[in-house]
Design a protein around this motif. Structure first.
Motif, PDB file in Angstrom:
ATOM      1  N   ARG A   1      -8.534  -8.153  -7.087  1.00  0.00           N
ATOM      2  CA  ARG A   1      -7.238  -8.446  -8.051  1.00  0.00           C
ATOM      3  C   ARG A   1      -6.440  -9.545  -6.816  1.00  0.00           C
ATOM      4  NH1 ARG A   1     -10.479  -6.358 -10.322  1.00  0.00           N
ATOM      5  NH2 ARG A   1     -10.487  -4.579 -11.626  1.00  0.00           N
ATOM      6  N   VAL A   2      -6.200 -10.700  -7.243  1.00  0.00           N
ATOM      7  CA  VAL A   2      -5.208 -11.459  -6.531  1.00  0.00           C
ATOM      8  C   VAL A   2      -3.706 -11.480  -6.787  1.00  0.00           C
ATOM      9  CG1 VAL A   2      -4.774 -13.764  -5.237  1.00  0.00           C
ATOM     10  CG2 VAL A   2      -7.307 -12.778  -5.797  1.00  0.00           C
ATOM     11  N   ILE A   3      -2.853 -11.048  -5.853  1.00  0.00           N
ATOM     12  CA  ILE A   3      -1.454 -10.914  -6.312  1.00  0.00           C
ATOM     13  C   ILE A   3      -0.635 -11.952  -5.492  1.00  0.00           C
ATOM     14  CG2 ILE A   3       0.248  -9.156  -6.468  1.00  0.00           C
ATOM     15  CD1 ILE A   3      -1.962  -8.424  -8.355  1.00  0.00           C
ATOM     16  N   GLU A   4       0.199 -12.546  -6.033  1.00  0.00           N
ATOM     17  CA  GLU A   4       0.982 -13.768  -5.281  1.00  0.00           C
ATOM     18  C   GLU A   4       1.984 -12.795  -4.374  1.00  0.00           C
ATOM     19  OE1 GLU A   4       2.749 -16.124  -3.401  1.00  0.00           O
ATOM     20  OE2 GLU A   4       1.326 -16.990  -4.848  1.00  0.00           O
ATOM     21  N   GLY A   5       2.041 -12.867  -3.282  1.00  0.00           N
ATOM     22  CA  GLY A   5       2.910 -12.276  -2.328  1.00  0.00           C
ATOM     23  C   GLY A   5       4.137 -12.885  -2.118  1.00  0.00           C
ATOM     24  N   ASN A   6       4.293 -14.276  -2.451  1.00  0.00           N
ATOM     25  CA  ASN A   6       5.487 -14.782  -2.071  1.00  0.00           C
ATOM     26  C   ASN A   6       6.545 -14.558  -2.935  1.00  0.00           C
ATOM     27  OD1 ASN A   6       4.644 -16.752   0.429  1.00  0.00           O
ATOM     28  ND2 ASN A   6       3.217 -17.119  -1.000  1.00  0.00           N
ATOM     29  N   ARG A   7       6.824 -13.322  -3.145  1.00  0.00           N
ATOM     30  CA  ARG A   7       7.986 -12.987  -4.054  1.00  0.00           C
ATOM     31  C   ARG A   7       8.782 -11.761  -3.662  1.00  0.00           C
ATOM     32  NH1 ARG A   7       4.803 -12.039  -9.379  1.00  0.00           N
ATOM     33  NH2 ARG A   7       3.308 -11.196  -7.928  1.00  0.00           N
ATOM     34  N   ALA A   8       9.577 -11.297  -4.760  1.00  0.00           N
ATOM     35  CA  ALA A   8      10.349  -9.999  -3.952  1.00  0.00           C
ATOM     36  C   ALA A   8       9.325  -8.940  -4.071  1.00  0.00           C
ATOM     37  CB  ALA A   8      11.288  -9.780  -5.076  1.00  0.00           C
ATOM     38  N   MET A   9       9.581  -7.854  -3.150  1.00  0.00           N
ATOM     39  CA  MET A   9       8.844  -6.882  -2.760  1.00  0.00           C
ATOM     40  C   MET A   9       8.451  -6.208  -4.329  1.00  0.00           C
ATOM     41  SD  MET A   9       9.441  -3.729  -0.225  1.00  0.00           S
ATOM     42  CE  MET A   9      10.902  -3.470  -0.998  1.00  0.00           C
ATOM     43  N   ASP A  10       9.604  -5.832  -5.046  1.00  0.00           N
ATOM     44  CA  ASP A  10       9.457  -5.057  -6.144  1.00  0.00           C
ATOM     45  C   ASP A  10       8.780  -5.733  -7.250  1.00  0.00           C
ATOM     46  OD1 ASP A  10      10.950  -3.025  -4.879  1.00  0.00           O
ATOM     47  OD2 ASP A  10      12.659  -3.314  -5.970  1.00  0.00           O
ATOM     48  N   THR A  11       8.622  -7.093  -7.238  1.00  0.00           N
ATOM     49  CA  THR A  11       8.083  -7.898  -8.437  1.00  0.00           C
ATOM     50  C   THR A  11       6.688  -7.755  -7.954  1.00  0.00           C
ATOM     51  OG1 THR A  11       9.896  -9.152  -8.704  1.00  0.00           O
ATOM     52  CG2 THR A  11       7.781  -9.972  -9.361  1.00  0.00           C
ATOM     53  N   VAL A  12       6.050  -7.958  -6.596  1.00  0.00           N
ATOM     54  CA  VAL A  12       4.907  -7.869  -6.063  1.00  0.00           C
ATOM     55  C   VAL A  12       4.450  -6.169  -6.543  1.00  0.00           C
ATOM     56  CG1 VAL A  12       3.088  -7.851  -4.111  1.00  0.00           C
ATOM     57  CG2 VAL A  12       5.074  -9.500  -4.471  1.00  0.00           C
ATOM     58  N   ALA A  13       5.147  -5.370  -6.403  1.00  0.00           N
ATOM     59  CA  ALA A  13       4.625  -3.853  -6.289  1.00  0.00           C
ATOM     60  C   ALA A  13       4.370  -3.651  -7.876  1.00  0.00           C
ATOM     61  CB  ALA A  13       5.865  -2.756  -5.919  1.00  0.00           C
ATOM     62  N   ALA A  14       5.109  -4.253  -8.673  1.00  0.00           N
ATOM     63  CA  ALA A  14       4.937  -4.175 -10.442  1.00  0.00           C
ATOM     64  C   ALA A  14       3.798  -4.653 -10.729  1.00  0.00           C
ATOM     65  CB  ALA A  14       6.077  -4.638 -11.019  1.00  0.00           C
TER      66      ALA A  14
ATOM     67  N   VAL B   1       0.932  -5.052  -8.550  1.00  0.00           N
ATOM     68  CA  VAL B   1      -0.055  -4.324  -8.202  1.00  0.00           C
ATOM     69  C   VAL B   1      -0.187  -2.865  -8.911  1.00  0.00           C
ATOM     70  CG1 VAL B   1      -0.523  -2.650  -6.294  1.00  0.00           C
ATOM     71  CG2 VAL B   1       0.419  -4.886  -5.415  1.00  0.00           C
ATOM     72  N   ARG B   2       0.912  -2.346  -9.430  1.00  0.00           N
ATOM     73  CA  ARG B   2       0.454  -1.157 -10.328  1.00  0.00           C
ATOM     74  C   ARG B   2      -0.191  -1.746 -11.660  1.00  0.00           C
ATOM     75  NH1 ARG B   2      -0.602   2.472 -12.717  1.00  0.00           N
ATOM     76  NH2 ARG B   2       0.288   4.665 -13.159  1.00  0.00           N
ATOM     77  N   ALA B   3       0.273  -2.838 -12.220  1.00  0.00           N
ATOM     78  CA  ALA B   3      -0.400  -3.202 -13.375  1.00  0.00           C
ATOM     79  C   ALA B   3      -1.726  -3.603 -13.128  1.00  0.00           C
ATOM     80  CB  ALA B   3       0.447  -4.434 -13.989  1.00  0.00           C
TER      81      ALA B   3
ATOM     82  N   ALA C   1       0.794  -1.251  -0.003  1.00  0.00           N
ATOM     83  CA  ALA C   1      -0.066  -0.063  -0.014  1.00  0.00           C
ATOM     84  C   ALA C   1       0.919   1.284  -0.146  1.00  0.00           C
ATOM     85  CB  ALA C   1      -0.739  -0.016   1.257  1.00  0.00           C
ATOM     86  N   ARG C   2       2.034   1.231   0.837  1.00  0.00           N
ATOM     87  CA  ARG C   2       2.819   2.393   0.932  1.00  0.00           C
ATOM     88  C   ARG C   2       3.484   2.534  -0.681  1.00  0.00           C
ATOM     89  NH1 ARG C   2       8.031   2.268   1.832  1.00  0.00           N
ATOM     90  NH2 ARG C   2       8.165   0.260   2.563  1.00  0.00           N
ATOM     91  N   LEU C   3       4.070   1.474  -1.111  1.00  0.00           N
ATOM     92  CA  LEU C   3       4.809   1.551  -2.169  1.00  0.00           C
ATOM     93  C   LEU C   3       3.924   2.102  -3.440  1.00  0.00           C
ATOM     94  CD1 LEU C   3       6.942  -1.661  -2.266  1.00  0.00           C
ATOM     95  CD2 LEU C   3       7.749   0.619  -1.883  1.00  0.00           C
ATOM     96  N   LEU C   4       2.489   1.763  -3.601  1.00  0.00           N
ATOM     97  CA  LEU C   4       1.691   1.988  -4.600  1.00  0.00           C
ATOM     98  C   LEU C   4       1.358   3.898  -4.346  1.00  0.00           C
ATOM     99  CD1 LEU C   4      -0.320   1.833  -6.792  1.00  0.00           C
ATOM    100  CD2 LEU C   4      -1.985   1.221  -5.024  1.00  0.00           C
ATOM    101  N   ALA C   5       1.203   4.113  -2.934  1.00  0.00           N
ATOM    102  CA  ALA C   5       0.960   5.526  -2.669  1.00  0.00           C
ATOM    103  C   ALA C   5       2.085   6.171  -3.047  1.00  0.00           C
ATOM    104  CB  ALA C   5       0.785   5.775  -1.068  1.00  0.00           C
ATOM    105  N   GLU C   6       3.296   5.856  -2.884  1.00  0.00           N
ATOM    106  CA  GLU C   6       4.658   6.616  -3.361  1.00  0.00           C
ATOM    107  C   GLU C   6       4.486   6.678  -4.932  1.00  0.00           C
ATOM    108  OE1 GLU C   6       7.794   4.323  -1.334  1.00  0.00           O
ATOM    109  OE2 GLU C   6       7.340   5.353   0.579  1.00  0.00           O
ATOM    110  N   ALA C   7       4.534   5.614  -5.568  1.00  0.00           N
ATOM    111  CA  ALA C   7       4.564   5.492  -7.104  1.00  0.00           C
ATOM    112  C   ALA C   7       3.450   6.374  -7.655  1.00  0.00           C
ATOM    113  CB  ALA C   7       4.229   4.227  -7.474  1.00  0.00           C
TER     114      ALA C   7
END
Length: 205
Positions: A182-195, A197-199, A22-28
């Motif tokens: 939207r279901v996002i797989e969370g068992n991955r690198a933080m930046d991969t998950v963030a990408a 989320v944004r998509a 949530a924080r990373l999305l807000a920053e982006a």
């Protein structure tokens, strides 16, 4: 449903990484020039933050299930009145770390979902435009959550069975409300998950 703005919620089990996302999305989005409000539940307004301390700290059996539901609903109503609705009316993007779906899971457990929905319809009456579910293995999520070692561990103290039930419940909610989730797989690198989320949000931005 949300007026002129966009209402986005993040959901997931404890330790799923949803707060970070949530924080990373807000920053982006802010970096793109969007007017963003990042908030959380329980909390997000002065009164709701006071209730947060009551429901997230202390012994797991501190409250009856019914009292807990009323406290969460009271916090959400204050948050809605004082924070969420004004921001949406101004056309802002509201990103909320948990909303009513968490109550459908945590306070709706053991057959109390109908009570949660009835109170929601009576006192809240709004759903996010998009809900991003960060899906995480319950054992890994609980280990992460306990490693934070904060005072707000009341739900983590219920142990792994609750987290397993909550993960299954959140996935069931995503099937119940497929247009919103939207279901996002969370068992991955933080930046991969963030990408991802944004998509996932691109079609509504």
């Amino acid at each position: 449903m949300s007026g002129k703005g966009l209402f986005v919620s993040f959901e997931g089990i404890d330790g799923s990484g949803k707060s970070t996302q949530a924080r990373l999305l807000a920053e982006a989005l802010r970096a793109e020039g969007r007017d963003v409000l990042l908030t959380r539940e329980p909390g997000g307004s002065p009164g709701a933050e006071e209730i947060r301390a009551l429901v997230l700290q202390g012994d797991p059996d501190r409250w009856s299930a019914e009292t807990e539901l009323l406290l969460f609903t009271a916090a959400r109503r204050d948050h809605l009145e004082r924070t969420i609705r004004p921001a949406l009316a101004e056309g802002r993007v509201v990103i909320c770390d948990r909303f009513a779906d968490s109550s459908r899971m945590y306070q709706g457990r053991d057959g109390r979902r109908a009570q949660v929905d009835a109170l929601h319809d009576l006192m809240i009456g709004i759903e996010p435009d998009v809900t991003l579910l960060i899906d995480m293995d319950p054992e890994a999520g609980l280990s992460r959550a306990k490693a934070r070692a904060t005072a707000e561990e009341r739900f983590e103290d219920f142990g792994l069975p609750l987290q397993q039930a909550m993960r299954a419940g959140f996935l069931a909610l995503s099937r119940e409300f497929p247009a919103r989730f939207r279901v996002i797989e969370g068992n991955r690198a933080m930046d991969t998950v963030a990408a991802d989320v944004r998509a996932a949000l691109e079609p509504v931005l």
